[in-house]
Write an enzyme that holds these catalytic residues in place. Structure first.
Site, PDB file in Angstrom:
ATOM      1  N   GLN A 179     -16.469  19.461  16.775  1.00 10.05           N
ATOM      2  CA  GLN A 179     -17.874  19.719  16.405  1.00 10.05           C
ATOM      3  C   GLN A 179     -18.781  18.533  16.731  1.00 10.05           C
ATOM      4  O   GLN A 179     -19.979  18.694  16.901  1.00 10.05           O
ATOM      5  CB  GLN A 179     -17.989  20.054  14.915  1.00 10.05           C
ATOM      6  CG  GLN A 179     -17.437  21.416  14.533  1.00 10.05           C
ATOM      7  CD  GLN A 179     -18.213  22.590  15.118  1.00 10.05           C
ATOM      8  OE1 GLN A 179     -19.386  22.478  15.456  1.00 10.05           O
ATOM      9  NE2 GLN A 179     -17.543  23.726  15.247  1.00 10.05           N
ATOM     10  N   THR A 237      -1.167  25.774  36.309  1.00  9.17           N
ATOM     11  CA  THR A 237      -2.230  25.563  37.294  1.00  9.17           C
ATOM     12  C   THR A 237      -3.565  25.368  36.595  1.00  9.17           C
ATOM     13  O   THR A 237      -3.934  26.136  35.712  1.00  9.17           O
ATOM     14  CB  THR A 237      -2.293  26.769  38.265  1.00  9.17           C
ATOM     15  OG1 THR A 237      -1.010  26.895  38.884  1.00  9.17           O
ATOM     16  CG2 THR A 237      -3.363  26.574  39.326  1.00  9.17           C
ATOM     17  N   CYS A 325     -13.037  31.337  12.164  1.00  7.48           N
ATOM     18  CA  CYS A 325     -11.783  32.059  11.970  1.00  7.48           C
ATOM     19  C   CYS A 325     -11.804  32.898  10.704  1.00  7.48           C
ATOM     20  O   CYS A 325     -11.140  33.902  10.619  1.00  7.48           O
ATOM     21  CB  CYS A 325     -10.612  31.093  11.890  1.00  7.48           C
ATOM     22  SG  CYS A 325     -10.655  29.867  13.174  1.00  7.48           S
TER      23      CYS A 325
HETATM   24  C1  LIG Z   1     -13.425  21.455  14.027  1.00 13.64           C
HETATM   25  C2  LIG Z   1     -12.809  22.457  14.956  1.00 13.64           C
HETATM   26  N1  LIG Z   1     -11.578  22.231  15.453  1.00 13.64           N
HETATM   27  C3  LIG Z   1     -11.000  23.088  16.298  1.00 13.64           C
HETATM   28  C4  LIG Z   1     -11.611  24.249  16.696  1.00 13.64           C
HETATM   29  C5  LIG Z   1     -10.931  25.164  17.651  1.00 13.64           C
HETATM   30  O1  LIG Z   1     -11.479  25.063  18.960  1.00 13.64           O
HETATM   31  P1  LIG Z   1     -11.304  26.218  20.026  1.00 13.64           P
HETATM   32  O2  LIG Z   1     -12.167  27.361  19.600  1.00 13.64           O
HETATM   33  O3  LIG Z   1     -11.745  25.611  21.327  1.00 13.64           O
HETATM   34  O4  LIG Z   1      -9.851  26.570  20.063  1.00 13.64           O
HETATM   35  C6  LIG Z   1     -12.890  24.544  16.191  1.00 13.64           C
HETATM   36  C7  LIG Z   1     -13.567  25.820  16.532  1.00 13.64           C
HETATM   37  O5  LIG Z   1     -14.200  26.429  15.686  1.00 13.64           O
HETATM   38  C8  LIG Z   1     -13.514  23.611  15.302  1.00 13.64           C
HETATM   39  O6  LIG Z   1     -14.732  23.832  14.810  1.00 13.64           O
END
Ligand SMILES: Cc1ncc(COP(=O)(O)O)c(C=O)c1O
Length: 380
Positions: A179, A237, A325
């Site tokens: 972030q 790749t 998520c």
């Molecule tokens: C603090 C943090 N770490 C990891 C991730 C995961 O990243 P990515 O969506 O590229 O897998 C996020 C995504 O929301 C995040 O906000």
């Protein structure tokens, strides 16, 4: 009604210049960077240039950048890769209760494999204490994984101080800067981190690419096996057009960092001013002093998050209840639980607004006004 996207911490649209360079790369740079013919060598050159500018953005060497499929993979690679290499020296890991699930669930998996994990608590602003960190650190600690800035409430952790504490300790230091990257000046030597995760789609680059910074000499076992790409640390790749887009996005973000920060600070105060002028009862969650500027997490008295989000959606304001998520699910946010405990009202009435590309003060004022109207109608 004009739609207002205020969920840039979940993902942010690609910058038009990123689309442009990627379109060109898709059309012109199809070679496999591992091929030794001219087509392959051209792709290699484009990939190398992208890697150089990514490395430069955090004060790293080209060889210290491992391209991944995004932040989740970078976090997993850091945690499993370091734990696997260092398990003969100890099995203790330190993290926090407010990490992204990419870190928390990886640590939980390691616990099942016999590692011991300390989850540091946070105060009501979402910050860990250095004292707690020092108390948790043991001779057999092998890894500390502490996020730079939180994705739900924006609170920034004392990374530099932890880096200094770990300087002469065997534990490897990883930070999830997903972030923060693009909005905070990150220099891996100043921070004294060994591993740092980044993701492209949070800063107007394409989805599906990110990187893990690995300080030279930091033990890390590969998680993928196959060809010798990424110096045998991550087989497969390479996605050259995505790397080109990612590096363009980073270049733009680096150039605009200061103005973006100022702009988002302004957005925060405009949003809050509107709520005040409409006599809304609210509380801003996070840390006033140590905070990422693009995340504004607010608890609204008398509101319920699900109906609030549905009403915001109907008013064409797109926000979130917290981490991408868990968006749409009724699970209380683990970050707010860590800050306020299980019984707090904030678990049920907090909304994350996050700022990014394309927004103006006018749009923010309008979004805050639409939000205030919903609260006036629904709050009890
Ligand atoms: C603090 C943090 N770490 C990891 C991730 C995961 O990243 P990515 O969506 O590229 O897998 C996020 C995504 O929301 C995040 O906000």
């Amino acid at each position: 009604m004009e739609t207002i996207y205020l969920d840039h911490a979940a993902t942010s649209p690609m910058h038009p210049e990123v689309v442009e360079v990627m379109t060109k790369a898709f059309a012109q740079t199809f070679g496999n960077p591992s091929s030794i013919h001219t087509e392959g060598r051209q792709a290699r050159k484009v990939l190398d240039d992208a890697r150089t500018s990514l490395a430069r953005a955090i004060g790293a060497k080209d060889t210290e950048i491992i391209l991944t499929s995004g932040g989740t993979e970078a976090d997993n690679m850091a945690i499993f890769g370091a734990a696997n290499m260092l398990k003969s020296k100890g099995k203790h890991i330190i993290t926090t209760q407010v990490e992204h699930h990419a870190v928390l669930h990886a640590c939980e998996k390691l616990e099942k494999e016999g590692f011991e994990v300390t989850y540091l608590p946070v105060d009501e602003s979402g910050r860990i204490s250095i004292e707690d960190f020092k108390n948790a650190l043991r001779e057999d600690s092998i890894l500390a994984t502490i996020m730079y800035g939180n994705n739900e409430i924006g609170t920034v952790q004392p990374i530099e101080e932890i880096g200094a504490i770990l300087k002469d300790h065997q534990a490897v230091f990883h930070t999830d800067a997903v972030q923060a990257f693009g909005l905070e000046k990150l220099n891996v030597d100043d921070l004294q981190v060994d591993l740092l995760s980044v993701s492209s789609h949070k800063l107007n680059g394409p989805k599906g690419i990110g990187f893990l910074y690995q300080r030279t000499g930091t033990p890390l076992s590969p998680t993928f096996f196959g060809g010798s790409q990424e110096k045998k640390r991550r087989a497969g790749t390479e996605n050259v057009p995505a790397a080109v887009g990612f590096s363009k996005a980073v270049e733009i973000a680096q150039n605009q960092m200061d103005s973006k920060r100022d702009q988002y600070e302004k957005f925060r105060s405009i949003f809050i001013q509107v709520l005040d002028s409409e006599s809304i009862q609210y509380q801003v969650n996070g840390n006033e002093e140590h905070s990422l500027p693009h995340i504004l997490n607010i608890s609204f008295k008398g509101m319920e998050v699900e109906s609030f989000l549905v009403n915001l959606d109907m008013s064409a304001v797109y926000a979130s209840s917290g981490s991408a998520c868990t968006a749409g699910s009724i699970d209380p946010s683990h970050v707010l639980v860590a800050m306020f405990g299980n019984d707090s009202e904030a678990l049920r009435n907090s909304i994350r607004f996050s700022f990014g590309l394309g927004l103006t003060e006018e749009i923010i004022r309008e979004a805050a006004m639409r939000t205030a109207k919903i609260v006036q109608r629904l709050a009890n």
